[in-house]
Design a protein around this motif. Structure first.
Motif, PDB file in Angstrom:
ATOM      1  N   LEU A  32       0.827  -1.216   0.000  1.00 43.17           N
ATOM      2  CA  LEU A  32       0.000   0.000   0.000  1.00 43.17           C
ATOM      3  C   LEU A  32       0.858   1.261   0.000  1.00 43.17           C
ATOM      4  O   LEU A  32       0.323   2.374   0.006  1.00 43.17           O
ATOM      5  CB  LEU A  32      -0.947   0.007   1.211  1.00 43.17           C
ATOM      6  N   GLY A  33       2.177   1.102   0.014  1.00 41.85           N
ATOM      7  CA  GLY A  33       3.062   2.274  -0.004  1.00 41.85           C
ATOM      8  C   GLY A  33       3.360   2.764   1.400  1.00 41.85           C
ATOM      9  O   GLY A  33       3.125   2.043   2.366  1.00 41.85           O
ATOM     10  N   PRO A  34       3.873   4.008   1.531  1.00 48.63           N
ATOM     11  CA  PRO A  34       4.142   4.548   2.867  1.00 48.63           C
ATOM     12  C   PRO A  34       2.843   5.032   3.524  1.00 48.63           C
ATOM     13  O   PRO A  34       1.867   5.313   2.832  1.00 48.63           O
ATOM     14  CB  PRO A  34       5.068   5.742   2.605  1.00 48.63           C
ATOM     15  N   SER A  35       2.863   5.163   4.827  1.00 50.08           N
ATOM     16  CA  SER A  35       1.740   5.754   5.555  1.00 50.08           C
ATOM     17  C   SER A  35       1.515   7.178   5.041  1.00 50.08           C
ATOM     18  O   SER A  35       2.459   7.969   4.964  1.00 50.08           O
ATOM     19  CB  SER A  35       2.100   5.772   7.048  1.00 50.08           C
ATOM     20  N   PRO A  36       0.278   7.542   4.674  1.00 46.68           N
ATOM     21  CA  PRO A  36       0.011   8.909   4.196  1.00 46.68           C
ATOM     22  C   PRO A  36       0.378   9.971   5.241  1.00 46.68           C
ATOM     23  O   PRO A  36       0.819  11.058   4.894  1.00 46.68           O
ATOM     24  CB  PRO A  36      -1.497   8.917   3.928  1.00 46.68           C
ATOM     25  N   LYS A  37       0.214   9.645   6.518  1.00 51.51           N
ATOM     26  CA  LYS A  37       0.588  10.603   7.572  1.00 51.51           C
ATOM     27  C   LYS A  37       2.092  10.851   7.558  1.00 51.51           C
ATOM     28  O   LYS A  37       2.554  11.962   7.837  1.00 51.51           O
ATOM     29  CB  LYS A  37       0.160  10.085   8.944  1.00 51.51           C
ATOM     30  N   ALA A  38       2.844   9.826   7.248  1.00 54.92           N
ATOM     31  CA  ALA A  38       4.303   9.975   7.187  1.00 54.92           C
ATOM     32  C   ALA A  38       4.676  10.905   6.024  1.00 54.92           C
ATOM     33  O   ALA A  38       5.526  11.789   6.174  1.00 54.92           O
ATOM     34  CB  ALA A  38       4.962   8.613   7.014  1.00 54.92           C
ATOM     35  N   ILE A  39       4.014  10.731   4.896  1.00 57.60           N
ATOM     36  CA  ILE A  39       4.319  11.579   3.731  1.00 57.60           C
ATOM     37  C   ILE A  39       3.998  13.041   4.057  1.00 57.60           C
ATOM     38  O   ILE A  39       4.794  13.939   3.775  1.00 57.60           O
ATOM     39  CB  ILE A  39       3.509  11.125   2.494  1.00 57.60           C
ATOM     40  N   ALA A  40       2.841  13.263   4.679  1.00 63.57           N
ATOM     41  CA  ALA A  40       2.441  14.630   5.006  1.00 63.57           C
ATOM     42  C   ALA A  40       3.447  15.271   5.968  1.00 63.57           C
ATOM     43  O   ALA A  40       3.843  16.430   5.789  1.00 63.57           O
ATOM     44  CB  ALA A  40       1.038  14.620   5.623  1.00 63.57           C
ATOM     45  N   ALA A  41       3.879  14.532   6.961  1.00 60.21           N
ATOM     46  CA  ALA A  41       4.826  15.068   7.949  1.00 60.21           C
ATOM     47  C   ALA A  41       6.165  15.387   7.278  1.00 60.21           C
ATOM     48  O   ALA A  41       6.787  16.414   7.569  1.00 60.21           O
ATOM     49  CB  ALA A  41       5.022  14.065   9.080  1.00 60.21           C
ATOM     50  N   LEU A  42       6.568  14.509   6.367  1.00 58.27           N
ATOM     51  CA  LEU A  42       7.844  14.712   5.667  1.00 58.27           C
ATOM     52  C   LEU A  42       7.852  15.991   4.856  1.00 58.27           C
ATOM     53  O   LEU A  42       8.820  16.749   4.866  1.00 58.27           O
ATOM     54  CB  LEU A  42       8.051  13.563   4.678  1.00 58.27           C
ATOM     55  N   LYS A  43       6.734  16.224   4.155  1.00 56.83           N
ATOM     56  CA  LYS A  43       6.642  17.407   3.284  1.00 56.83           C
ATOM     57  C   LYS A  43       6.892  18.677   4.073  1.00 56.83           C
ATOM     58  O   LYS A  43       7.559  19.587   3.618  1.00 56.83           O
ATOM     59  CB  LYS A  43       5.275  17.461   2.603  1.00 56.83           C
ATOM     60  N   LYS A  44       6.345  18.715   5.293  1.00 54.83           N
ATOM     61  CA  LYS A  44       6.470  19.915   6.128  1.00 54.83           C
ATOM     62  C   LYS A  44       7.901  20.159   6.589  1.00 54.83           C
ATOM     63  O   LYS A  44       8.254  21.271   6.974  1.00 54.83           O
ATOM     64  CB  LYS A  44       5.576  19.769   7.373  1.00 54.83           C
ATOM     65  N   THR A  45       8.715  19.120   6.586  1.00 52.22           N
ATOM     66  CA  THR A  45      10.046  19.272   7.193  1.00 52.22           C
ATOM     67  C   THR A  45      11.160  19.396   6.162  1.00 52.22           C
ATOM     68  O   THR A  45      12.321  19.543   6.536  1.00 52.22           O
ATOM     69  CB  THR A  45      10.356  18.067   8.096  1.00 52.22           C
ATOM     70  N   LEU A  46      10.800  19.387   4.885  1.00 50.56           N
ATOM     71  CA  LEU A  46      11.849  19.429   3.850  1.00 50.56           C
ATOM     72  C   LEU A  46      12.752  20.650   4.002  1.00 50.56           C
ATOM     73  O   LEU A  46      13.957  20.578   3.777  1.00 50.56           O
ATOM     74  CB  LEU A  46      11.216  19.401   2.451  1.00 50.56           C
ATOM     75  N   LYS A  47      12.159  21.773   4.427  1.00 49.50           N
ATOM     76  CA  LYS A  47      12.935  23.016   4.545  1.00 49.50           C
ATOM     77  C   LYS A  47      14.009  22.942   5.637  1.00 49.50           C
ATOM     78  O   LYS A  47      14.919  23.768   5.686  1.00 49.50           O
ATOM     79  CB  LYS A  47      11.994  24.200   4.797  1.00 49.50           C
ATOM     80  N   ASP A  48      13.905  21.950   6.508  1.00 50.09           N
ATOM     81  CA  ASP A  48      14.875  21.846   7.614  1.00 50.09           C
ATOM     82  C   ASP A  48      16.027  20.879   7.306  1.00 50.09           C
ATOM     83  O   ASP A  48      16.831  20.572   8.185  1.00 50.09           O
ATOM     84  CB  ASP A  48      14.162  21.359   8.887  1.00 50.09           C
ATOM     85  N   LEU A  49      16.089  20.419   6.067  1.00 49.62           N
ATOM     86  CA  LEU A  49      17.069  19.369   5.758  1.00 49.62           C
ATOM     87  C   LEU A  49      18.523  19.834   5.837  1.00 49.62           C
ATOM     88  O   LEU A  49      19.429  19.003   5.813  1.00 49.62           O
ATOM     89  CB  LEU A  49      16.799  18.756   4.372  1.00 49.62           C
ATOM     90  N   TYR A  50      18.753  21.142   5.925  1.00 52.81           N
ATOM     91  CA  TYR A  50      20.139  21.618   6.051  1.00 52.81           C
ATOM     92  C   TYR A  50      20.693  21.392   7.464  1.00 52.81           C
ATOM     93  O   TYR A  50      21.894  21.482   7.692  1.00 52.81           O
ATOM     94  CB  TYR A  50      20.215  23.115   5.687  1.00 52.81           C
ATOM     95  N   LEU A  51      19.794  21.092   8.410  1.00 55.27           N
ATOM     96  CA  LEU A  51      20.215  20.872   9.805  1.00 55.27           C
ATOM     97  C   LEU A  51      20.604  19.409  10.039  1.00 55.27           C
ATOM     98  O   LEU A  51      19.995  18.505   9.457  1.00 55.27           O
ATOM     99  CB  LEU A  51      19.054  21.207  10.753  1.00 55.27           C
ATOM    100  N   TYR A  52      21.571  19.193  10.905  1.00 55.99           N
ATOM    101  CA  TYR A  52      21.864  17.826  11.322  1.00 55.99           C
ATOM    102  C   TYR A  52      20.645  17.248  12.017  1.00 55.99           C
ATOM    103  O   TYR A  52      19.876  17.970  12.651  1.00 55.99           O
ATOM    104  CB  TYR A  52      23.039  17.801  12.311  1.00 55.99           C
TER     105      TYR A  52
END
Ligand code: PLP
Length: 350
Positions: A32-52
């Motif tokens: 069924l793929g990844p959990s949709p909640k996981a995808i939504a949470a990931l999208k919100k955090t993409l801007k923080d990927l420069y941080l360790y």
């Protein structure tokens, strides 16, 4: 260059085959793929990927502690549970030490052991099922680790609470027992061991679980171990500081709370299991009853040939040749459409 002696015995891992456009029933991923909640949470955090990432996985450990009613100090996170197996071997294996497991099981236990110069010892398996008394017989003064997969991969079978309690009573206190429960969320049998409850009685027990299977996050690599705080603190010494990336931590925490997705995944697995059993029965093929999201089935023909033909026709499965079994395959339970396609192609080739 003079490479370390132990590397001679290490064979590279053969991953489940990917073929563009083919249905992949080779690696027990969630169809069924990844959990949709996981995808939504990931999208919100993409801007923080420069941080360790948070090196201590603080938030994720808190969520796990709530789920299990334990303390955050009872958990360690890994870049997949595969990495945790390396922590374990790195903690306890000196060259020449032994690790006991079963034949026909997950190959990473052997890999981790050998990488640190240890020797794997394999107890016989019977009818696809771990024989815990046979594992006990293999324990010597050199045995540091025992790895048990429950349910077992690739056979899908399990051992019971009663079997496991008897086993733990007989294992020396200096030997660490790791129960790898990568597929525990799929288990339906009532007598499956409640290992978490046993942690308080056995300081030499460690449980591993993963976000790669039912949570649908295999690509992000995140797994965890549950154990007593002293053992976990020592395991932490073997871990590099930022071993779990931030995307994995965020997605895992969100997936853990996605009850709807888990319910759907379980329902899909049940439907697929019933369908595949029925079709295998009609074809007269022997299989092991599974407690996981895959089925080990004897196809009465060379499995490498079958694997190649199925791949050419558009489905990849896992041939059991590398486990020393020439006439069986392991197939992941897919969506109803995927299962149907697999069965129609299987009929063509056997
Ligand atoms: C898939 C699987 C794992 C999970 O490995 P990750 O590194 O967490 O992806 C662990 N043990 C077994 C038996 C498995 O089949």
């Amino acid at each position: 260059m003079k490479y370390r002696e132990c590397l001679r015995e290490i064979k590279p891992y053969i991953p489940g085959k990917l073929k563009a456009g083919a249905i992949k029933l080779a690696s027990n991923e969630n169809p069924l793929g990844p959990s949709p909640k996981a995808i939504a949470a990931l999208k919100k955090t993409l801007k923080d990927l420069y941080l360790y990432p948070d090196g201590g996985c603080v938030q994720l450990k808190q969520k796990l502690a709530q789920k299990y009613k334990l303390a955050p100090g009872n958990f360690i996170l890994g870049n997949g549970s595969d990495e945790i197996f390396l922590f374990i071997a790195g903690l306890l294996i000196e060259p020449g030490d032994e690790m006991v497991t079963s034949e026909v099981t997950f190959s990473e236990y052997e890999f981790a052991t050998r990488l640190f110069g240890g020797m794997p010892v394999f107890a016989p398996i019977s009818d696809g099922k771990y024989q815990l008394p046979e594992i006990l017989k293999k324990i010597t003064s050199k045995t540091k680790l025992i790895f048990l997969a429950n349910p077992n991969n690739p056979t899908g079978t399990y051992f019971t609470d009663q079997e496991f309690k008897g086993f733990m009573q007989a294992v020396p206190a200096e030997t660490l027992v790791i129960v790898d429960e990568a597929y525990c969320e799929y288990v339906t049998e009532k007598d499956y061991p409640d290992t978490v409850k046993l942690l308080q009685n056995y300081p030499n027990l460690l449980i591993t679980r993963t976000f790669s299977k039912i949570y649908g996050l295999a690509g992000l690599r995140v797994g965890y171990a549950i154990g007593n705080e002293e053992l976990i603190a020592n395991l932490n010494k073997t871990r590099e500081p930022f071993n779990v990336n931030s995307a994995a931590q965020i997605a895992a925490a969100a997936a853990l709370a996605d009850k709807t997705f888990i319910r759907k995944s379980l329902a899909n697995n049940k439907t697929g299991k019933t369908y595949l059993y029925k079709e295998f029965d009609k074809l007269g093929l022997k299989y092991y009853k599974t407690q996981a999201n895959f089925i080990f089935v004897y196809i009465n023909t060379d499995c490498l040939t079958a694997f190649q033909k199925l791949m050419d026709l558009g489905v990849t499965i896992r041939p059991m040749k590398s486990f020393g079994i020439n006439n069986a395959i392991r197939v992941t339970i897919g969506t109803p459409a995927e299962n149907k396609k697999f069965i129609s192609l299987l009929k063509k080739i056997i």
